[in-house]
Design a protein around this motif. Structure first.
Motif, PDB file in Angstrom:
ATOM      1  N   ALA A  56     -31.021 -36.323  71.124  1.00 39.23           N
ATOM      2  CA  ALA A  56     -31.529 -36.680  69.800  1.00 39.23           C
ATOM      3  C   ALA A  56     -31.905 -35.436  69.000  1.00 39.23           C
ATOM      4  CB  ALA A  56     -32.733 -37.606  69.932  1.00 39.23           C
ATOM      5  N   ARG A  76     -34.808 -42.609  67.459  1.00 40.32           N
ATOM      6  CA  ARG A  76     -35.495 -43.884  67.687  1.00 40.32           C
ATOM      7  C   ARG A  76     -35.172 -44.450  69.074  1.00 40.32           C
ATOM      8  NH1 ARG A  76     -38.105 -45.317  63.135  1.00 40.32           N
ATOM      9  NH2 ARG A  76     -37.428 -44.238  61.229  1.00 40.32           N
ATOM     10  N   ARG A  77     -33.975 -44.222  69.553  1.00 40.64           N
ATOM     11  CA  ARG A  77     -33.647 -44.639  70.920  1.00 40.64           C
ATOM     12  C   ARG A  77     -34.482 -43.858  71.924  1.00 40.64           C
ATOM     13  NH1 ARG A  77     -28.144 -44.195  69.395  1.00 40.64           N
ATOM     14  NH2 ARG A  77     -27.951 -42.381  70.783  1.00 40.64           N
ATOM     15  N   LEU A 116     -31.885 -38.048  76.819  1.00 42.18           N
ATOM     16  CA  LEU A 116     -31.760 -38.747  75.545  1.00 42.18           C
ATOM     17  C   LEU A 116     -32.530 -38.020  74.444  1.00 42.18           C
ATOM     18  CD1 LEU A 116     -30.566 -41.184  74.120  1.00 42.18           C
ATOM     19  CD2 LEU A 116     -32.574 -42.513  74.800  1.00 42.18           C
ATOM     20  N   GLU A 166     -31.036 -42.589  64.363  1.00 43.16           N
ATOM     21  CA  GLU A 166     -30.826 -43.602  65.401  1.00 43.16           C
ATOM     22  C   GLU A 166     -31.070 -43.030  66.792  1.00 43.16           C
ATOM     23  OE1 GLU A 166     -27.260 -46.524  67.097  1.00 43.16           O
ATOM     24  OE2 GLU A 166     -26.964 -45.387  65.244  1.00 43.16           O
ATOM     25  N   ALA A 167     -30.599 -41.803  67.032  1.00 45.11           N
ATOM     26  CA  ALA A 167     -30.781 -41.176  68.341  1.00 45.11           C
ATOM     27  C   ALA A 167     -32.264 -40.928  68.632  1.00 45.11           C
ATOM     28  CB  ALA A 167     -30.009 -39.865  68.398  1.00 45.11           C
ATOM     29  N   ALA A 212     -38.090 -45.055  71.948  1.00 48.93           N
ATOM     30  CA  ALA A 212     -38.263 -46.337  72.635  1.00 48.93           C
ATOM     31  C   ALA A 212     -38.258 -46.170  74.150  1.00 48.93           C
ATOM     32  CB  ALA A 212     -37.152 -47.297  72.208  1.00 48.93           C
ATOM     33  N   LEU A 213     -37.509 -45.167  74.636  1.00 49.62           N
ATOM     34  CA  LEU A 213     -37.406 -44.977  76.081  1.00 49.62           C
ATOM     35  C   LEU A 213     -38.655 -44.324  76.665  1.00 49.62           C
ATOM     36  CD1 LEU A 213     -35.405 -45.519  78.353  1.00 49.62           C
ATOM     37  CD2 LEU A 213     -34.470 -43.220  77.996  1.00 49.62           C
TER      38      LEU A 213
END
Length: 315
Positions: free
Chosen positions: A92, A114-115, A88, A111-112, A118-119
């Protein structure tokens, strides 16, 4: 000390290897070659071995993300392993470079990132991606906020500090040569805050080079204070301290150490000390970097080769 580079003009193939963003990371060069063919399993193994060496992880992900079809291959990896933080984060970073090349949107890259953040909350790399995005598309507040997020996760983050110095150097370009400009204060503060063996000790030199870029671009041939910029009292102190640091610590193990050496060699030549620059060129070898040899608006390949020839010819 490393052997000197080959004589100029002897091998175009060797010169063509200049400016490889992988620098001296041989493992990364090998894995990148496989990744360009879609073999993402080698990337998975490399990143797993990198662990939480955040500077090295960031360097490797940034280089891999710049390869052709990086987004597609990272997407394929994500389909196979949707819970992989490494996949991920690479996806990103690839989205960030797609946005920077105007092949994707900043919103999708944001958006990528921030994903990915979070992971794996401890990883500063997604925030480095957001920092690069805000450097190109954002405002001062966003940029500062993203830098703080990177630094909260890794206080000595090399790439992030270089980006911050470049951004700060661009403030108040019309004031001309100013030894009290805020970029110098920031660089001095960051260097003092870092441990004694941290390559951030060279950051004050980066600040001088970035401010030189801004002033030379702003004033062109009318920038009459170029000599003073590099030979003034504060500049001399900064360059002496950075060169002494290199002699004592050298930090050959740092993944971006050639970036610092290129800036330091450039500064030593600008200061009028080609013999000291020659020692740095020996260590740089083929690992040239676009910045600062492109400053203010030069062909970096020609500028690097000319500078290296001048320095080694004086040694």
């Amino acid at each position: 000390m490393s052997p000197p580079p080959p004589p100029l003009g002897r091998s175009r193939k060797r010169d063509a290897q200049l400016f490889d963003p992988a620098l001296c990371d041989a493992e990364l060069v090998d894995v990148r070659a496989r990744f360009t063919q879609g073999r993402w399993s080698s990337v998975r193994a490399l990143l797993a071995a990198t662990g939480d060496d955040w500077d090295r992880r960031g360097h490797r992900l940034v280089v891999l993300a710049q390869t052709p079809a990086a987004g597609a291959w990272a997407g394929e990896w994500l389909l196979a392993e949707p819970d992989s933080a490494d996949a991920l984060t690479l996806h990103a970073c690839a989205a960030v470079f797609a946005a920077l090349r105007r092949k994707g949107t900043p919103e999708a890259a944001d958006e990528a990132c921030r994903r990915a953040a979070a992971l794996l909350p401890a990883d500063p790399t997604p925030w480095l991606g957001l920092l690069m995005l805000s450097r190109a598309f954002g405002n001062e507040e966003e940029f500062s906020r993203h830098f703080d997020q990177v630094r909260a996760r890794h206080r000595e983050h090399h790439h992030a500090h270089h980006l911050m110095v470049a951004r700060l150097a661009e403030r108040t370009p019309g004031t001309g040569h100013d030894p009290l400009h805020e970029v110098y204060d920031f660089a001095a503060w960051a260097a003092e805050e870092a441990p004694a063996d941290s390559p951030l000790a060279v950051l004050p030199v980066i600040a001088h080079a970035e401010r030189y870029r801004v002033l030379a671009t702003q004033h062109g041939h009318t920038f009459d204070n170029a000599a003073q910029h590099w030979s003034g009292r504060r500049a001399r102190q900064v360059l002496r301290a950075a060169f002494d640091w290199w002699l004592e610590w050298e930090r050959e193990d740092h993944p971006r150490n050639r970036v610092d050496l290129n800036f330091l060699a450039h500064a030593k030549l600008c200061e009028g000390r080609p013999a000291e620059a020659a020692a740095l060129f020996h260590r740089i070898g083929r690992h040239a970097t676009h910045a600062p040899w492109s400053y203010p608006d030069l062909d970096p390949h020609k500028a690097f080769l000319a500078a290296r020839s001048a320095a080694l010819g004086s040694a």
